[in-house]
Design a protein around this motif. Structure first.
Motif, PDB file in Angstrom:
ATOM      1  N   LYS A   1       0.831  -1.194   0.000  1.00 43.53           N
ATOM      2  CA  LYS A   1       0.000   0.000   0.000  1.00 43.53           C
ATOM      3  C   LYS A   1       0.870   1.250   0.000  1.00 43.53           C
ATOM      4  O   LYS A   1       1.630   1.491   0.932  1.00 43.53           O
ATOM      5  N   PRO A   2       0.815   2.063  -1.038  1.00 40.68           N
ATOM      6  CA  PRO A   2       1.652   3.260  -1.108  1.00 40.68           C
ATOM      7  C   PRO A   2       1.132   4.372  -0.213  1.00 40.68           C
ATOM      8  O   PRO A   2      -0.028   4.382   0.168  1.00 40.68           O
ATOM      9  N   LYS A   3       2.016   5.295   0.083  1.00 42.12           N
ATOM     10  CA  LYS A   3       1.628   6.416   0.934  1.00 42.12           C
ATOM     11  C   LYS A   3       1.000   7.511   0.092  1.00 42.12           C
ATOM     12  O   LYS A   3       1.635   8.484  -0.288  1.00 42.12           O
ATOM     13  N   ILE A   4      -0.267   7.330  -0.202  1.00 44.89           N
ATOM     14  CA  ILE A   4      -1.003   8.282  -1.038  1.00 44.89           C
ATOM     15  C   ILE A   4      -2.271   8.685  -0.307  1.00 44.89           C
ATOM     16  O   ILE A   4      -2.993   7.844   0.224  1.00 44.89           O
ATOM     17  N   THR A   5      -2.567   9.964  -0.259  1.00 44.55           N
ATOM     18  CA  THR A   5      -3.749  10.420   0.461  1.00 44.55           C
ATOM     19  C   THR A   5      -4.959  10.540  -0.431  1.00 44.55           C
ATOM     20  O   THR A   5      -6.045  10.809   0.034  1.00 44.55           O
TER      21      THR A   5
ATOM     22  N   ARG B   1      -6.275  -2.135 -17.477  1.00 41.22           N
ATOM     23  CA  ARG B   1      -7.624  -1.946 -16.915  1.00 41.22           C
ATOM     24  C   ARG B   1      -7.712  -2.668 -15.587  1.00 41.22           C
ATOM     25  O   ARG B   1      -7.387  -3.853 -15.483  1.00 41.22           O
ATOM     26  N   LEU B   2      -8.159  -1.957 -14.559  1.00 38.33           N
ATOM     27  CA  LEU B   2      -8.265  -2.527 -13.218  1.00 38.33           C
ATOM     28  C   LEU B   2      -9.665  -3.074 -12.996  1.00 38.33           C
ATOM     29  O   LEU B   2     -10.658  -2.355 -13.142  1.00 38.33           O
ATOM     30  N   LEU B   3      -9.742  -4.343 -12.650  1.00 38.35           N
ATOM     31  CA  LEU B   3     -11.027  -5.000 -12.410  1.00 38.35           C
ATOM     32  C   LEU B   3     -11.073  -5.415 -10.944  1.00 38.35           C
ATOM     33  O   LEU B   3     -10.727  -6.538 -10.577  1.00 38.35           O
ATOM     34  N   ASN B   4     -11.484  -4.475 -10.122  1.00 35.76           N
ATOM     35  CA  ASN B   4     -11.529  -4.702  -8.683  1.00 35.76           C
ATOM     36  C   ASN B   4     -12.860  -5.334  -8.313  1.00 35.76           C
ATOM     37  O   ASN B   4     -13.923  -4.778  -8.607  1.00 35.76           O
ATOM     38  N   PRO B   5     -12.862  -6.517  -7.672  1.00 33.71           N
ATOM     39  CA  PRO B   5     -14.131  -7.160  -7.308  1.00 33.71           C
ATOM     40  C   PRO B   5     -14.987  -6.308  -6.382  1.00 33.71           C
ATOM     41  O   PRO B   5     -16.195  -6.528  -6.273  1.00 33.71           O
ATOM     42  N   LYS B   6     -14.391  -5.307  -5.735  1.00 35.20           N
ATOM     43  CA  LYS B   6     -15.174  -4.415  -4.873  1.00 35.20           C
ATOM     44  C   LYS B   6     -16.114  -3.532  -5.683  1.00 35.20           C
ATOM     45  O   LYS B   6     -17.024  -2.913  -5.134  1.00 35.20           O
ATOM     46  N   ASN B   7     -15.883  -3.469  -7.007  1.00 34.85           N
ATOM     47  CA  ASN B   7     -16.758  -2.671  -7.865  1.00 34.85           C
ATOM     48  C   ASN B   7     -18.081  -3.366  -8.160  1.00 34.85           C
ATOM     49  O   ASN B   7     -18.988  -2.755  -8.712  1.00 34.85           O
ATOM     50  N   ILE B   8     -18.182  -4.664  -7.833  1.00 34.36           N
ATOM     51  CA  ILE B   8     -19.457  -5.364  -7.994  1.00 34.36           C
ATOM     52  C   ILE B   8     -20.373  -4.884  -6.880  1.00 34.36           C
ATOM     53  O   ILE B   8     -20.109  -5.105  -5.702  1.00 34.36           O
ATOM     54  N   MET B   9     -21.432  -4.201  -7.261  1.00 34.80           N
ATOM     55  CA  MET B   9     -22.291  -3.570  -6.262  1.00 34.80           C
ATOM     56  C   MET B   9     -23.681  -4.180  -6.238  1.00 34.80           C
ATOM     57  O   MET B   9     -24.054  -4.966  -7.115  1.00 34.80           O
ATOM     58  N   GLU B  10     -24.431  -3.801  -5.230  1.00 30.64           N
ATOM     59  CA  GLU B  10     -25.819  -4.228  -5.136  1.00 30.64           C
ATOM     60  C   GLU B  10     -26.644  -3.492  -6.183  1.00 30.64           C
ATOM     61  O   GLU B  10     -26.341  -2.353  -6.547  1.00 30.64           O
ATOM     62  N   ILE B  11     -27.701  -4.124  -6.649  1.00 26.95           N
ATOM     63  CA  ILE B  11     -28.521  -3.545  -7.709  1.00 26.95           C
ATOM     64  C   ILE B  11     -29.148  -2.217  -7.274  1.00 26.95           C
ATOM     65  O   ILE B  11     -29.380  -1.321  -8.087  1.00 26.95           O
ATOM     66  N   GLU B  12     -29.382  -2.072  -5.965  1.00 28.23           N
ATOM     67  CA  GLU B  12     -29.982  -0.833  -5.454  1.00 28.23           C
ATOM     68  C   GLU B  12     -29.028   0.354  -5.536  1.00 28.23           C
ATOM     69  O   GLU B  12     -29.456   1.513  -5.430  1.00 28.23           O
ATOM     70  N   LYS B  13     -27.737   0.096  -5.713  1.00 29.40           N
ATOM     71  CA  LYS B  13     -26.754   1.178  -5.724  1.00 29.40           C
ATOM     72  C   LYS B  13     -26.346   1.608  -7.131  1.00 29.40           C
ATOM     73  O   LYS B  13     -25.418   2.396  -7.301  1.00 29.40           O
TER      74      LYS B  13
ATOM     75  N   GLY C   1      -3.811  -3.742   2.966  1.00 26.73           N
ATOM     76  CA  GLY C   1      -3.941  -2.480   3.689  1.00 26.73           C
ATOM     77  C   GLY C   1      -3.954  -2.712   5.182  1.00 26.73           C
ATOM     78  O   GLY C   1      -4.189  -3.827   5.649  1.00 26.73           O
ATOM     79  N   ARG C   2      -3.700  -1.671   5.926  1.00 28.81           N
ATOM     80  CA  ARG C   2      -3.647  -1.801   7.380  1.00 28.81           C
ATOM     81  C   ARG C   2      -5.017  -1.957   8.011  1.00 28.81           C
ATOM     82  O   ARG C   2      -5.183  -2.623   9.013  1.00 28.81           O
ATOM     83  N   THR C   3      -6.011  -1.319   7.415  1.00 26.33           N
ATOM     84  CA  THR C   3      -7.341  -1.287   8.035  1.00 26.33           C
ATOM     85  C   THR C   3      -8.352  -2.170   7.319  1.00 26.33           C
ATOM     86  O   THR C   3      -9.511  -2.174   7.672  1.00 26.33           O
ATOM     87  N   GLN C   4      -7.937  -2.901   6.283  1.00 25.12           N
ATOM     88  CA  GLN C   4      -8.886  -3.723   5.553  1.00 25.12           C
ATOM     89  C   GLN C   4      -8.250  -5.049   5.158  1.00 25.12           C
ATOM     90  O   GLN C   4      -7.031  -5.196   5.126  1.00 25.12           O
ATOM     91  N   GLU C   5      -9.073  -6.033   4.888  1.00 24.30           N
ATOM     92  CA  GLU C   5      -8.581  -7.341   4.497  1.00 24.30           C
ATOM     93  C   GLU C   5      -7.963  -7.285   3.105  1.00 24.30           C
ATOM     94  O   GLU C   5      -8.307  -6.454   2.277  1.00 24.30           O
ATOM     95  N   SER C   6      -7.031  -8.213   2.870  1.00 22.04           N
ATOM     96  CA  SER C   6      -6.404  -8.283   1.552  1.00 22.04           C
ATOM     97  C   SER C   6      -7.416  -8.779   0.520  1.00 22.04           C
ATOM     98  O   SER C   6      -8.197  -9.687   0.795  1.00 22.04           O
TER      99      SER C   6
END
Length: 437
Positions: A5-9, A147-159, A121-126
């Motif tokens: 995790k880089p030091k980026i704000t 192209r970055l395909l992050n599984p966190k981008n899979i969202m609920e249909i309501e969002k 990351g320090r505060t979240q699971e890998s």
């Protein structure tokens, strides 16, 4: 590859500074291969980690005359980040090719590959994220896009940003036992995100879902996913024929590109399968014409398709620096005229009010001085009922299809966008950039 995790704000400027510290090495140090490799590995980790922290979707690197340019696409718009020494860039490109399992010595033709990174990351699971790479020969050297395909981008249909009436239609249509559900729009309009949100909702042990994609965008547990390989003769059409022998209940086709795929998709929907797919058209009404242009007979399209949707992804205003200010007379006229035939119950506020306030962008650190942060979908959709089927059988024009869809209550993407403006989510300028009035 394990990500550090880089030091980026979250600011592009800080990202640029961090990259700059390690991308400019003395001439004599470039001759030390081990040191160069270490620096390149660190640079790549910084680039990938920074792009993920900035919620970037694509990383662009292009060789120029003196240096290589690094850009990141955030919320659909490219942003310059920094430049990299050409010697560093060439080694960086080789590292990317190696990870992507493509040929390092091939520089005169395009190549596509992919690799997986571990984001820690320090505060979240890998979590693991897929990186899809594409190299292209250019005048001053190869260009690469990741192209970055992050599984966190899979969202609920309501969002997804659906209006309540559209959400109700979605929830009803995805429960059907058969038929075809088509999502249209240009590249980068969020079609895959919409389809995966739907698959995530309907996925359960009682049904078998098979996807055929080019390539597999996201990995979702409980699905059988397959990727086409044109070099080996494994196409959408041949893959679909094999899938039909796997006893599926639901099929996702990454894209309908040719007549054979379109015909098998229609046949599948008529033989008890629920089929989801995408098409590249400008609007929802154009989907039928596109299918017919591919060679599918209207008599096959009409009974096969249940729902057609078109979408775009305008940027949302930054919540920390945007402000609501009174709309100008010109803006009031545009909003009033655009929404004049929309039912009042679909409008969050009265668009004809003289005191109407709409969002204005400012700039702050949170939005990287752009005024926008995040995106939201704007949609138009219609169902194929008996009246619509009769029209399709006559091989209508796109204009005729759109007129009937609007007559039956369809709101255009522009109108849906204006509603998002009234809700304070985005700006009128952004909607005009993304959709035609």
């Amino acid at each position: 590859m394990e990500m550090v995790k880089p030091k980026i704000t979250g600011e592009v400027e800080i990202f640029e500074e961090e990259i700059g510290k390690i991308s400019n090495i003395p001439e004599y140090e470039a001759t030390i291969q081990r040191s160069l490799q270490e620096k390149v590995t660190k640079i790549l980790e910084m680039i990938l980690g920074g792009a993920i922290l900035l919620n970037g979707s694509d990383i662009h690197m292009e060789a120029e005359e003196a240096r290589a340019k690094l850009r990141i696409r955030m919320d659909g718009v490219l942003h310059d980040v920094t430049s990299i020494d050409l010697k560093i860039y060439k080694t960086l490109l080789s590292r990317i090719k190696l990870l992507s399992k493509v040929k390092l010595n091939v520089t005169n033709r395009p190549q596509d590959g992919r690799f997986t990174i571990l984001v820690t990351g320090r505060t979240q699971e890998s979590t693991s994220a897929e990186v899809r790479t594409s190299t292209l020969p250019a005048e001053r050297g190869e260009a690469v896009v990741m192209r970055l395909l992050n599984p966190k981008n899979i969202m609920e249909i309501e969002k997804l940003g659906l209006r309540q009436d559209l959400l109700n239609i979605f929830l009803k249509e995805i429960k059907r036992p058969n038929g075809m559900f088509i999502v249209t729009g240009p590249t980068g309009s969020g079609k895959t995100t919409t389809l995966y949100a739907i698959l995530k909702r309907i996925n359960n042990p009682e049904i078998k879902i098979i996807t055929i994609e080019d390539p597999i965008e996201y990995h979702l547990e409980g699905l059988s996913q397959t990727q086409i390989d044109s070099n080996r003769g494994y196409s959408f059409a041949s893959g679909l024929r094999s899938i039909m022998r796997q006893d599926p209940d639901v099929i996702l086709i990454g894209e309908i590109r040719d007549l054979e795929t379109a015909e098998i998709a229609c046949q599948s929907s008529l033989t008890g399968h629920l089929v989801f797919s995408t098409l590249h058209t400008n609007d929802a009404a154009g989907a039928v014409a596109r299918m017919v242009d591919l060679g599918v007979r209207p008599i096959s399209v009409a009974p096969a398709v249940n729902t057609i949707i078109a979408q775009r992804l305008p940027r949302t205003v930054c919540k920390q620096c945007s402000k609501l200010t009174p709309a100008s007379p010109i803006e009031l006229k545009k909003i009033k005229e655009g929404l004049q035939n929309v039912k009042k119950e679909l409008l969050p506020i009265d668009p004809s009010a003289s005191s109407l306030k709409i969002p204005r962008v400012n700039k702050c650190v949170n939005c990287n001085e752009t005024g926008y942060r995040g995106r939201i979908g704007i949609y138009e959709a219609f169902l194929i009922d008996d009246e619509m089927e009769e029209l399709i059988l006559k091989n209508p024009s796109v204009i005729d299809m759109k007129k009937l869809a609007i007559k039956k209550g369809m709101l255009t993407m522009y109108q849906d966008g204006l509603i998002k403006v009234l809700q304070g989510l985005t700006t009128l300028e952004e909607i005009e950039r993304m959709a035609e009035a």
